[in-house]
Motif scaffolding. Structure first.
Motif, mmCIF file in Angstrom:
data_model
loop_
_atom_site.group_PDB
_atom_site.id
_atom_site.type_symbol
_atom_site.label_atom_id
_atom_site.label_comp_id
_atom_site.label_asym_id
_atom_site.label_seq_id
_atom_site.Cartn_x
_atom_site.Cartn_y
_atom_site.Cartn_z
ATOM 1 N N SER A 96 2.705 73.558 77.656
ATOM 2 C CA SER A 96 2.526 72.457 78.599
ATOM 3 C C SER A 96 1.688 71.359 77.960
ATOM 4 C CB SER A 96 1.810 72.950 79.860
ATOM 5 O OG SER A 96 2.634 73.818 80.570
ATOM 6 N N ARG A 97 1.863 70.160 78.476
ATOM 7 C CA ARG A 97 1.072 69.030 77.964
ATOM 8 C C ARG A 97 -0.361 69.076 78.473
ATOM 9 N NH1 ARG A 97 4.938 63.742 78.083
ATOM 10 N NH2 ARG A 97 6.449 64.554 76.586
ATOM 11 N N ASN A 98 -0.534 69.662 79.659
ATOM 12 C CA ASN A 98 -1.883 69.754 80.221
ATOM 13 C C ASN A 98 -2.012 71.062 81.003
ATOM 14 O OD1 ASN A 98 -0.934 69.269 82.970
ATOM 15 N ND2 ASN A 98 -0.661 67.149 82.338
ATOM 16 N N PHE A 99 -3.250 71.400 81.325
ATOM 17 C CA PHE A 99 -3.496 72.684 81.982
ATOM 18 C C PHE A 99 -2.937 72.719 83.400
ATOM 19 C CE2 PHE A 99 -5.874 76.075 84.031
ATOM 20 C CZ PHE A 99 -5.673 77.093 83.112
ATOM 21 N N LYS A 100 -2.905 71.586 84.063
ATOM 22 C CA LYS A 100 -2.363 71.525 85.423
ATOM 23 C C LYS A 100 -0.910 72.011 85.431
ATOM 24 C CE LYS A 100 -1.762 68.155 89.138
ATOM 25 N NZ LYS A 100 -2.016 66.758 89.513
#
Length: 172
Positions: free
Chosen positions: A117-121
């Motif tokens: 993923s690009r971010n943890f969210k």
């Protein structure tokens, strides 16, 4: 530059013994390898996992190494976390357990590299989505509702906590 890949089975957080000692034949510091394996697998001890395979890529010229644990699937980690062996046979109709958003964030943290993923969210949303397919609620709520709450910012404190951990480890 000769690279060698060795795969061994270790107890999470407790690597050692002949499995790791055999790596000395490739000229690497066995103590450093053991320490790195334990660091990368220790969190799995919370899930009752007895053995995990670890792939060690060794550069025989520089004696450097890279460790990649083979982690269980997300659904397996969720089920271990709630103390079940199998998921629901009718996921939406039959609920098998409940899990906290904090525990799901920990699973996303464990699986971070694999989730890509690009971010943890977004990584957390992938893990939350897996709950629906195995019949697990999150804090008593349907996973679809929790996904909406994540988008609305309800769990930003949990997301920030794990993003910071990933940054400290150089993984984000």
């Amino acid at each position: 530059m000769a690279k060698r890949v060795v795969k061994i089975a270790v107890a999470p957080g407790k690597a050692g013994g002949p499995a790791v000692q055999q790596l000395s034949q490739y000229g690497v510091d066995v103590n450093k390898v053991t320490e790195e394996i334990n660091k990368k697998t220790k969190i799995l001890t919370n899930y009752g996992i007895n053995n995990v395979f670890v792939e060690i890529e060794i550069d025989e010229d520089t004696k450097s190494f890279d460790i990649k644990p083979e982690l269980p699937p997300i659904a397996d980690l969720i089920m271990k976390a709630i103390g079940k062996d199998t998921g629901s046979h009718q996921a939406v109709k039959e609920l098998i357990g409940d899990i906290s958003i904090e525990k799901l964030a920990e699973i996303a943290y464990i699986k971070w590299e694999e989730l890509r993923s690009r971010n943890f969210k977004n990584a957390l949303k992938q893990v939350v989505s897996a709950c629906r397919s195995i019949g697990v609620t999150i804090g008593g709520k349907d996973p679809k509702q929790v996904l909406k709450e994540i988008d609305a910012g309800s769990y930003n404190n949990v997301i920030s906590k794990y993003e910071e951990l990933l940054r400290q480890e150089g993984r984000l």
